[in-house]
Motif scaffolding. Structure first.
Motif, PDB file in Angstrom:
ATOM      1  N   THR A   1      66.852  52.487  55.789  1.00 30.97           N
ATOM      2  CA  THR A   1      66.707  51.429  54.784  1.00 30.97           C
ATOM      3  C   THR A   1      66.614  52.024  53.397  1.00 30.97           C
ATOM      4  OG1 THR A   1      65.554  49.923  56.307  1.00 30.97           O
ATOM      5  CG2 THR A   1      65.274  49.518  53.952  1.00 30.97           C
ATOM      6  N   LEU A   2      67.458  51.520  52.509  1.00 32.36           N
ATOM      7  CA  LEU A   2      67.384  51.852  51.087  1.00 32.36           C
ATOM      8  C   LEU A   2      66.823  50.626  50.378  1.00 32.36           C
ATOM      9  CD1 LEU A   2      68.016  53.468  48.502  1.00 32.36           C
ATOM     10  CD2 LEU A   2      70.362  52.563  48.629  1.00 32.36           C
ATOM     11  N   ALA A   3      65.606  50.732  49.866  1.00 34.89           N
ATOM     12  CA  ALA A   3      64.953  49.620  49.168  1.00 34.89           C
ATOM     13  C   ALA A   3      64.921  49.938  47.682  1.00 34.89           C
ATOM     14  CB  ALA A   3      63.538  49.402  49.697  1.00 34.89           C
TER      15      ALA A   3
ATOM     16  N   ALA B   1      53.889  50.939  51.378  1.00 32.06           N
ATOM     17  CA  ALA B   1      52.759  50.840  52.310  1.00 32.06           C
ATOM     18  C   ALA B   1      53.116  49.984  53.521  1.00 32.06           C
ATOM     19  CB  ALA B   1      51.539  50.272  51.595  1.00 32.06           C
ATOM     20  N   ARG B   2      53.885  48.925  53.300  1.00 30.06           N
ATOM     21  CA  ARG B   2      54.260  48.049  54.415  1.00 30.06           C
ATOM     22  C   ARG B   2      55.121  48.800  55.433  1.00 30.06           C
ATOM     23  NH1 ARG B   2      55.053  42.530  55.676  1.00 30.06           N
ATOM     24  NH2 ARG B   2      55.578  42.528  57.898  1.00 30.06           N
ATOM     25  N   PHE B   3      56.094  49.552  54.952  1.00 28.80           N
ATOM     26  CA  PHE B   3      56.952  50.295  55.868  1.00 28.80           C
ATOM     27  C   PHE B   3      56.165  51.387  56.600  1.00 28.80           C
ATOM     28  CE2 PHE B   3      60.541  48.444  53.506  1.00 28.80           C
ATOM     29  CZ  PHE B   3      61.402  48.151  54.560  1.00 28.80           C
TER      30      PHE B   3
ATOM     31  N   ALA C   1      59.136  40.074  51.906  1.00 28.64           N
ATOM     32  CA  ALA C   1      60.546  39.666  51.958  1.00 28.64           C
ATOM     33  C   ALA C   1      61.461  40.868  52.132  1.00 28.64           C
ATOM     34  CB  ALA C   1      60.907  38.908  50.684  1.00 28.64           C
ATOM     35  N   ILE C   2      61.165  41.957  51.432  1.00 26.82           N
ATOM     36  CA  ILE C   2      61.967  43.170  51.569  1.00 26.82           C
ATOM     37  C   ILE C   2      61.906  43.676  53.007  1.00 26.82           C
ATOM     38  CG2 ILE C   2      62.140  45.602  50.883  1.00 26.82           C
ATOM     39  CD1 ILE C   2      61.073  44.710  48.103  1.00 26.82           C
ATOM     40  N   TYR C   3      60.703  43.709  53.555  1.00 30.80           N
ATOM     41  CA  TYR C   3      60.554  44.201  54.936  1.00 30.80           C
ATOM     42  C   TYR C   3      61.304  43.296  55.919  1.00 30.80           C
ATOM     43  CZ  TYR C   3      58.683  45.818  59.309  1.00 30.80           C
ATOM     44  OH  TYR C   3      58.588  46.305  60.584  1.00 30.80           O
TER      45      TYR C   3
END
Length: 262
Positions: free
Chosen positions: A87-89, A23-25, A236-238
């Motif tokens: 980006t690979l999360a 959702a953030r991305f 943090a990931i973003y």
């Protein structure tokens, strides 16, 4: 949303941290492939995102990150969808079924945990790296755990799998630095997800105490005295995937309320 928007893949996308991350991305304007092992769950989540964010470009993927064949199929779907992946999360992970000494830990359980938590990130990196741009806009972010920083008796499978993720992050960062691809990790502590709540309920039942007593026992070991909500991990990931972290690679960021202080 235009086809020029950055493309992102989030594994474990229907879990607590995965949902917040996807959702953030999307909220920030990315095109997002949401991957998890259940078709019904990823399709439902894709519809939720499209309903909440008008024009969202969301690709639902059924993915078992422990399977080479499943990852290879996902690569082809992402290639057809976007041609590249910015980006690979890697969020998906599993817990060890129970805390037991090594002498009682089934080999099959050790292999199951490592297949998802360590083999999975390796396979994903191996097959998705060719889709990541080498112009400085590409990154990989892997979710580890603070239990990968310190050994906890009775949890050999989980601790060693997450320690392996931290090491893999550093290996990949060194290999990919000259190609302009950054690789970082996030080490959560207790995070208030459904998985964490279930773990507390199960342990409370095993010990014959209330859920609240079990929760307070766990959370009392956290200097900040509470488990973080999933969005603090997705934040943090973003950040690590964004231009604000353009000079950060090979790092694993502790986001755990201070349980590990180095």
């Amino acid at each position: 949303m235009t086809k020029s928007a950055p493309a992102v893949l989030v594994t474990g996308a229907t879990g607590g941290i995965g949902r917040e991350t996807a959702a953030r991305f999307v909220r920030e304007g990315s095109r997002v492939a949401i991957a998890d092992i259940g078709r019904e769950a990823v399709d439902a989540f894709a519809e939720e995102l499209r309903a909440e964010f008008a024009g969202a470009d969301v690709l639902p993927l059924v993915l078992d990150q422990s399977s080479v064949a499943s990852v290879e199929a996902a690569v082809e779907e992402v290639r057809a969808w976007s041609g590249q992946l910015h980006t690979l999360a890697v969020v998906a992970g599993v817990l060890q079924a129970e805390g037991v000494p090594v002498t009682r830990l089934p080999v099959e359980e050790f292999e199951r945990v490592h297949a998802v938590n360590l083999k999975g990130p390796f396979i994903l990196a191996k097959y998705f790296i060719p889709l990541i741009p080498t112009d400085g806009t590409g990154s990989i972010v892997m979710v580890a755990s603070y239990w990968g920083r310190e050994a906890h008796p009775l949890y050999a499978a989980y601790c060693t799998s997450k320690a392996g993720v931290i090491s893999l992050v550093q290996v990949l960062a060194g290999e990919l630095a000259e190609e302009g691809i950054r690789v970082n990790g996030v080490a959560p502590g207790n995070t208030n997800t459904r998985m964490h709540q279930k773990h507390l309920h199960d342990e409370a039942e095993e010990l014959g105490i209330t859920f609240e007593e079990m929760r307070d026992t766990h959370w009392s070991t956290i200097p900040m005295r509470y488990a973080g909500e999933p969005h603090v991990i997705s934040d943090a990931i973003y950040f690590l995937a964004s231009d604000q972290a353009s000079y950060i690679t090979g790092a694993t960021l502790d986001v755990n309320g201070g349980v590990v202080m180095t």
